[in-house]
Enzyme design. Structure first.
Site, PDB file in Angstrom:
ATOM      1  N   GLY A   1     -13.627 -21.901  81.769  1.00  0.00           N
ATOM      2  CA  GLY A   1     -14.413 -20.705  82.003  1.00  0.00           C
ATOM      3  C   GLY A   1     -15.250 -20.405  80.777  1.00  0.00           C
TER       4      GLY A   1
ATOM      5  N   GLU B   1     -10.830 -15.127  80.565  1.00  0.00           N
ATOM      6  CA  GLU B   1     -12.266 -14.807  80.425  1.00  0.00           C
ATOM      7  C   GLU B   1     -12.490 -13.298  80.399  1.00  0.00           C
ATOM      8  OE1 GLU B   1     -13.806 -17.250  79.449  1.00  0.00           O
ATOM      9  OE2 GLU B   1     -12.409 -18.773  80.189  1.00  0.00           O
TER      10      GLU B   1
ATOM     11  N   TYR C   1      -6.857 -21.706  69.534  1.00  0.00           N
ATOM     12  CA  TYR C   1      -6.251 -20.924  70.614  1.00  0.00           C
ATOM     13  C   TYR C   1      -4.753 -20.728  70.341  1.00  0.00           C
ATOM     14  CZ  TYR C   1     -10.268 -22.237  73.652  1.00  0.00           C
ATOM     15  OH  TYR C   1     -11.509 -22.433  74.211  1.00  0.00           O
TER      16      TYR C   1
END
Ligand SMILES: [Zn+2]
Length: 638
Positions: A291, A318, A403
């Site tokens: 995304g 997102e 992340y």
């Protein structure tokens, strides 16, 4: 963005060898723009979308301010743009043509445009810069799909992907997250198609071939986005809905029906949603990422249309970017963990609110396992959350550690201070830095004042510095646990050692996440016969859930399980999403026998891949070159 490349077996990372004294953490090493001397506040675009030529052409007007009174040359970013003229105006006067030049091409950064201010402008502080241009034939942000690569098969489709430094391939501008601007745009398309942007889309806009957009909130250039196709809309709630091709619309509307509830939950935790509407755009299968958090309109891969809402953490991710990333941005690509690590943490929190702790913990544990894998392949110099990153490609960067390691640090801080205190701190952080871009050092000073000193004795500045500046995982990190995943892992051991028959695997009780954990835990010494039994019982080669298919085909490739190679080939042609396919190519390269096969599949499949996917796969330490006498992708053109 959700790309998570972790799991790749080989990475080709380039990193800085320079000492901390020389490295300037506030400097954007991936932009030519002299944004300390001039800054853009607003952008006006007027572009024609030409599907025959596969170009965008027209003009960009930058509303600029001079910050340094002595500066007389404006430097902008571009990549492959064909510029036909540049004009400047100040004080409401007429535009005047000015002298400019375009520099040599840098393989990562593209070309600098240098605009020379004429004498009459040396005392002006605010002016307009109008650039007339057309995109080049290989614009890295643009994907042009012929009708046969769309769901409907009748109309072409195009979309942009500006992150990290690809906005410059379709708009000449200051392409750095440190500069935020509002924008207006007029987009001309074939009349039967609809254009959408990261702006105030109107679900009821008549199809006229001319669309007007306005974005009143200032955004960094990497969030500029455009898509054009046979696109229709369905509403979820008051200010949420989904756009996609009509053939995909019913499935998308069902799969993502919880979007409004996610938005409501996020506002409770982290403060008001500041962007007006929140809509989704489900793209054709070539979209290179999971995304992309384009403001007001997240771009989403169709690969998460699992039919059971098992992959909707993508939407939580997102949406969470509306706070972490879009509202508070990384100042440079070196600080991308502020964006992705924080978003990964928020994503898990939203999943917990909507689907419960067990499911959220399953996803947390898979993220942590990805971190452990990443630490085996990412060089120590790039394992710090805030590395000295000035060379190489920001799209490859830390290969996903930004992340998972950032996420783990925030989980650890939450455990140290308690959830309520940490939530209050985070909401304050988003409020304090809203619509700004910050460095890791600004984060450090803020958390030191607002959390560490306010609640002394729980966690120290030195401990946070260890996360930011040192490789690996600091002592005392709070490792996630999941009883359901741990049980699936134990069963993998019991089955592979013969203690449990294949017929007794309780697969129907497993979540897709538990199935992935089971596959990942299969020991290295399984026989081909055991793999065949497993595939027959669980139907892995035919899995419709892409996360299960991904985990399985990595094993198929690593273990040279050839009976499933035909399905693996189909899988590699189904989606262009880098996360799904890059680790399978990497496993084929790593198995010692199949680099030629990988090259053959890639050569065929690349027609459906986005340029960024092609670059990402090419960034594997490609051993085709040895077998194919230099015929590998490094020497091919896209
Ligand atoms: Zn993201």
């Amino acid at each position: 963005m959700l790309r998570l490349l972790i799991g790749g077996l080989v990475s080709a990372l380039v990193f800085s060898a320079c000492s901390r004294d020389e490295y300037n953490p506030a400097h954007d090493y991936f932009s030519f723009a002299n944004s300390g001397q001039f800054v853009t506040h607003h952008l006006e675009l007027d572009l024609e979308v030409d599907f025959d030529q596969q170009t965008l052409g027209g003009s960009a007007v930058l509303h600029m301010e001079r910050l340094d009174p002595g500066a007389t040359i404006i430097v902008l970013d571009s990549r492959g743009l064909q510029i036909s003229g540049i004009q400047i105006a100040a004080g409401g006067l007429e535009l005047k043509a000015v002298t400019f030049d375009v520099g040599e091409t840098d393989p990562v950064k593209g070309e600098a445009i240098r605009i020379y201010l004429p004498e009459g402008f040396h005392n002006e502080t605010e002016f307009l810069v109008k650039i007339e241009y057309q995109t080049g034939p290989d614009a890295s942000a643009l994907m042009w799909l012929p009708p046969e690569l769309t769901a409907g098969g009748e109309h072409p489709f195009m979309f942009t992907q500006s992150q990290s430094i690809h906005a410059r391939s379709w708009v000449p501008l200051q392409d750095t997250p440190a500069v935020r601007m509002t924008f207006d745009a007029t987009i001309h398309t074939p009349p039967e198609l609809l254009a959408l942007m990261s702006a105030n889309n109107d679900p009821l806009a008549p199809r006229s071939g001319e669309y007007h957009f306005s974005m009143p909130q200032p955004i960094p250039s990497y969030l500029l986005a455009l898509a054009v196709g046979n696109i229709w809309f369905q509403s979820f709630g008051e200010n949420t809905g989904v756009y996609t091709e009509p053939e995909v619309l019913p499935a998308a509307a069902w799969e993502f029906a919880d979007t409004q509830a996610m938005l409501d939950a996020a506002e409770v935790l982290y403060g008001p949603y500041q962007w007006g509407r929140y809509d989704l755009l489900i793209l054709p299968p070539s979209f290179p990422f999971g995304g992309m958090e384009n403001p007001r309109l997240s771009f989403i891969t169709p690969s998460v249309l699992a039919g059971d809402r098992s992959l909707v953490s993508m939407i939580a991710h997102e949406l969470a970017h509306s706070w972490s990333g879009n509202l508070v941005s990384n100042a440079t690509w070196r600080d991308i963990w502020l964006n992705e690590g924080t978003t990964s943490y928020l994503e898990a929190r939203l999943m917990e609110v909507l689907y419960g702790k067990e499911r959220a913990d399953e996803e947390r544990l898979l993220t942590y396992q990805g971190l452990l894998e990443g630490l085996e392949t990412v060089p120590a110099e790039m394992q710090a959350l805030a590395p000295e990153f000035q060379f190489g490609d920001p799209d490859i960067g830390q290969d996903g550690l930004e992340y998972s390691k950032g996420h783990l640090m925030l989980e650890t801080l939450e455990a140290a201070f308690g959830r309520d205190t940490f939530d209050e701190y985070l909401a304050g952080y988003f409020k304090h830095f809203e619509f700004q871009a910050i460095t890791s050092e600004q984060f450090l000073d803020f958390i030191d004042t607002r959390l560490l000193q306010k609640y002394p004795g729980h966690y120290s500045r030195a401990q946070i510095e260890q996360w930011l500046y040192q490789p690996g995982i600091p002592d005392g990190a709070v490792v996630p646990t999941s009883s359901s995943l741990e049980e699936a892992v134990a069963i993998a051991g019991a089955w592979s050692s013969g203690e449990r028959a294949v017929a007794e695997l309780p697969a129907e009780d497993w979540s897709p996440q538990a199935m992935v954990a089971f596959i990942n835990a299969l020991p290295a010494d399984l026989s081909q016969q055991q793999l065949a039994e497993l595939d027959k019982k669980l139907g892995l080669s035919m899995a419709g859930n892409v996360e299960i298919a991904r985990a399985w085909f990595i094993q198929v490739a690593l273990r040279k399980y050839r009976p499933a190679y035909h399905q693996m080939d189909s899988y590699l042609n189904r989606y262009g999403r880098t996360r799904l396919i890059k680790p399978v190519y990497a496993a084929l390269l790593a198995n010692g026998e199949d680099s030629g096969l990988a090259w053959a599949i890639f050569t065929k499949a690349r027609a459906v891949y986005h340029p960024l996917t092609i670059t990402a796969i090419s960034s594997l330490a490609w051993s085709f070159g040895q077998q194919q006498a230099g015929d590998g992708p490094e020497s091919g053109s896209d």
